[in-house]
Design an enzyme around this catalytic site. Sequence first.
Site, PDB file in Angstrom:
ATOM      1  N   SER A   1      -2.120   3.314  15.575  1.00  0.00           N
ATOM      2  CA  SER A   1      -1.783   4.737  15.618  1.00  0.00           C
ATOM      3  C   SER A   1      -2.826   5.602  16.321  1.00  0.00           C
ATOM      4  O   SER A   1      -2.473   6.445  17.155  1.00  0.00           O
ATOM      5  CB  SER A   1      -1.560   5.248  14.194  1.00  0.00           C
ATOM      6  OG  SER A   1      -2.700   5.019  13.383  1.00  0.00           O
TER       7      SER A   1
ATOM      8  N   GLU B   1     -10.060 -16.816   9.620  1.00  0.00           N
ATOM      9  CA  GLU B   1      -8.839 -16.219   9.078  1.00  0.00           C
ATOM     10  C   GLU B   1      -7.599 -16.768   9.783  1.00  0.00           C
ATOM     11  O   GLU B   1      -6.606 -17.129   9.145  1.00  0.00           O
ATOM     12  CB  GLU B   1      -8.890 -14.693   9.226  1.00  0.00           C
ATOM     13  CG  GLU B   1      -9.838 -13.990   8.285  1.00  0.00           C
ATOM     14  CD  GLU B   1      -9.259 -13.826   6.880  1.00  0.00           C
ATOM     15  OE1 GLU B   1      -8.143 -14.321   6.621  1.00  0.00           O
ATOM     16  OE2 GLU B   1      -9.926 -13.208   6.035  1.00  0.00           O
TER      17      GLU B   1
ATOM     18  N   LYS C   1      -7.018  -8.586  10.635  1.00  0.00           N
ATOM     19  CA  LYS C   1      -6.832  -7.148  10.453  1.00  0.00           C
ATOM     20  C   LYS C   1      -8.160  -6.550  10.007  1.00  0.00           C
ATOM     21  O   LYS C   1      -8.657  -6.843   8.910  1.00  0.00           O
ATOM     22  CB  LYS C   1      -5.741  -6.871   9.415  1.00  0.00           C
ATOM     23  CG  LYS C   1      -5.442  -5.392   9.213  1.00  0.00           C
ATOM     24  CD  LYS C   1      -4.312  -5.217   8.208  1.00  0.00           C
ATOM     25  CE  LYS C   1      -3.978  -3.748   7.989  1.00  0.00           C
ATOM     26  NZ  LYS C   1      -2.890  -3.572   7.004  1.00  0.00           N
TER      27      LYS C   1
ATOM     28  N   LYS D   1      -5.292  -6.799  14.812  1.00  0.00           N
ATOM     29  CA  LYS D   1      -5.095  -5.362  14.593  1.00  0.00           C
ATOM     30  C   LYS D   1      -6.429  -4.744  14.224  1.00  0.00           C
ATOM     31  O   LYS D   1      -7.079  -5.243  13.289  1.00  0.00           O
ATOM     32  CB  LYS D   1      -4.067  -5.148  13.475  1.00  0.00           C
ATOM     33  CG  LYS D   1      -3.774  -3.685  13.168  1.00  0.00           C
ATOM     34  CD  LYS D   1      -2.786  -3.553  12.018  1.00  0.00           C
ATOM     35  CE  LYS D   1      -2.482  -2.080  11.755  1.00  0.00           C
ATOM     36  NZ  LYS D   1      -1.559  -1.900  10.616  1.00  0.00           N
TER      37      LYS D   1
ATOM     38  N   CYS E   1       0.802  -1.224   0.000  1.00  0.00           N
ATOM     39  CA  CYS E   1       0.000   0.000   0.000  1.00  0.00           C
ATOM     40  C   CYS E   1       0.835   1.275   0.000  1.00  0.00           C
ATOM     41  O   CYS E   1       0.483   2.243  -0.676  1.00  0.00           O
ATOM     42  CB  CYS E   1      -0.989   0.000   1.161  1.00  0.00           C
ATOM     43  SG  CYS E   1      -0.247  -0.148   2.795  1.00  0.00           S
TER      44      CYS E   1
ATOM     45  N   CYS F   1      -3.467  -2.428  -1.195  1.00  0.00           N
ATOM     46  CA  CYS F   1      -2.500  -3.426  -0.728  1.00  0.00           C
ATOM     47  C   CYS F   1      -2.238  -4.529  -1.744  1.00  0.00           C
ATOM     48  O   CYS F   1      -1.704  -5.579  -1.408  1.00  0.00           O
ATOM     49  CB  CYS F   1      -2.995  -4.045   0.576  1.00  0.00           C
ATOM     50  SG  CYS F   1      -3.283  -2.827   1.882  1.00  0.00           S
TER      51      CYS F   1
END
Length: 330
Positions: free
Chosen positions: A279, A238, A200, A253, A123, A131
């Site tokens: 973040s 997953e 994710k 995440k 990405c 991505c």
Amino acid sequence: MAHYPTVRNRRLRNSPGLRSLVRETSLEANDFMMPIFVTEGEGVQEEISSMPGVFHWSLDRVEKELADIANAGVRSVMVFGVPDHKDALGTSAYDEDGITQRAIRKMKSLYPELIVAADTCLCQYTDHGHCGVVHTTECGAQIDNDESLRLLARTAVSQARAGADIIAPSNMMDGFVSAIRQALDEAGYENVPIMSYSVKYSSAFYGPFREAAHSSPQFGDRKTYQMDPANSREALREAQSDVEEGADFLMVKPALAYLDIIRLLRDRFSLPIVAYNVSAEYSMVKAAAQQGWIDEKAIVLETLTGMKRAGADLIITYHAKDAARWLREG
């Protein structure tokens, strides 16, 4: 069954020594991995506006950050490259002389014992910010899963060749662990582990990172490959796929809004579980602390302890240096 007044649960909380003696969850510097953003140019130490205390580093200045990390007692880092050149196929991602590859070589030469994980995605290297490889069809722009796998595998091999200790693919393409594992093995890197971004989510908590990595999608969103935040059973599917394909770590995440998912994976799988304290989770704490609304140290250590208690063995966090120092200070 005994009950009050025979049972007094407060007995074990009477002093710091007693509380420490019966503490169920411990937090230490070795639990943390510190992300680093490396960029082209010279003399660059540029603070990311939405992430106070986190910087873009050029390779001639990154030793300063590595020394700070090592002195804090943190033993591992995650490298994110921010290239000058972007194109539709993200060629800078697998360039043997790309920014990430040069950064890995530099870090391993300066600190051979430091564990260097390489984020493996396209990405921040693509001009469209997705991505994977994008094709335009009658139905609009589509991410080509299998073509993307070939480029991601090539990227992983180039990062391992540069000296990465861990390959950390974050792209969420179907079959990415299998493709990368096969490519690493065929290239002679069968002992390099894969830290899979197994679960994710398509999250609102990534905003500051996208500023830091210059990786915002130029159109659409990532909901066709990142997970729906409403789903938990899908997370198990997953993760199970990645286990079967050869992953060595399983990551969740973001972390804070997904502690239940961390616990699900911890209860189901025996592999090390990684939580990415992302973040916006970092930036919200920093913003509130700058306003004087919270005790930053107390909030950070409590939050990280919660992630560890939920089942995380490793926490990727921008708080790593500060948290390690606070723990050392007691």
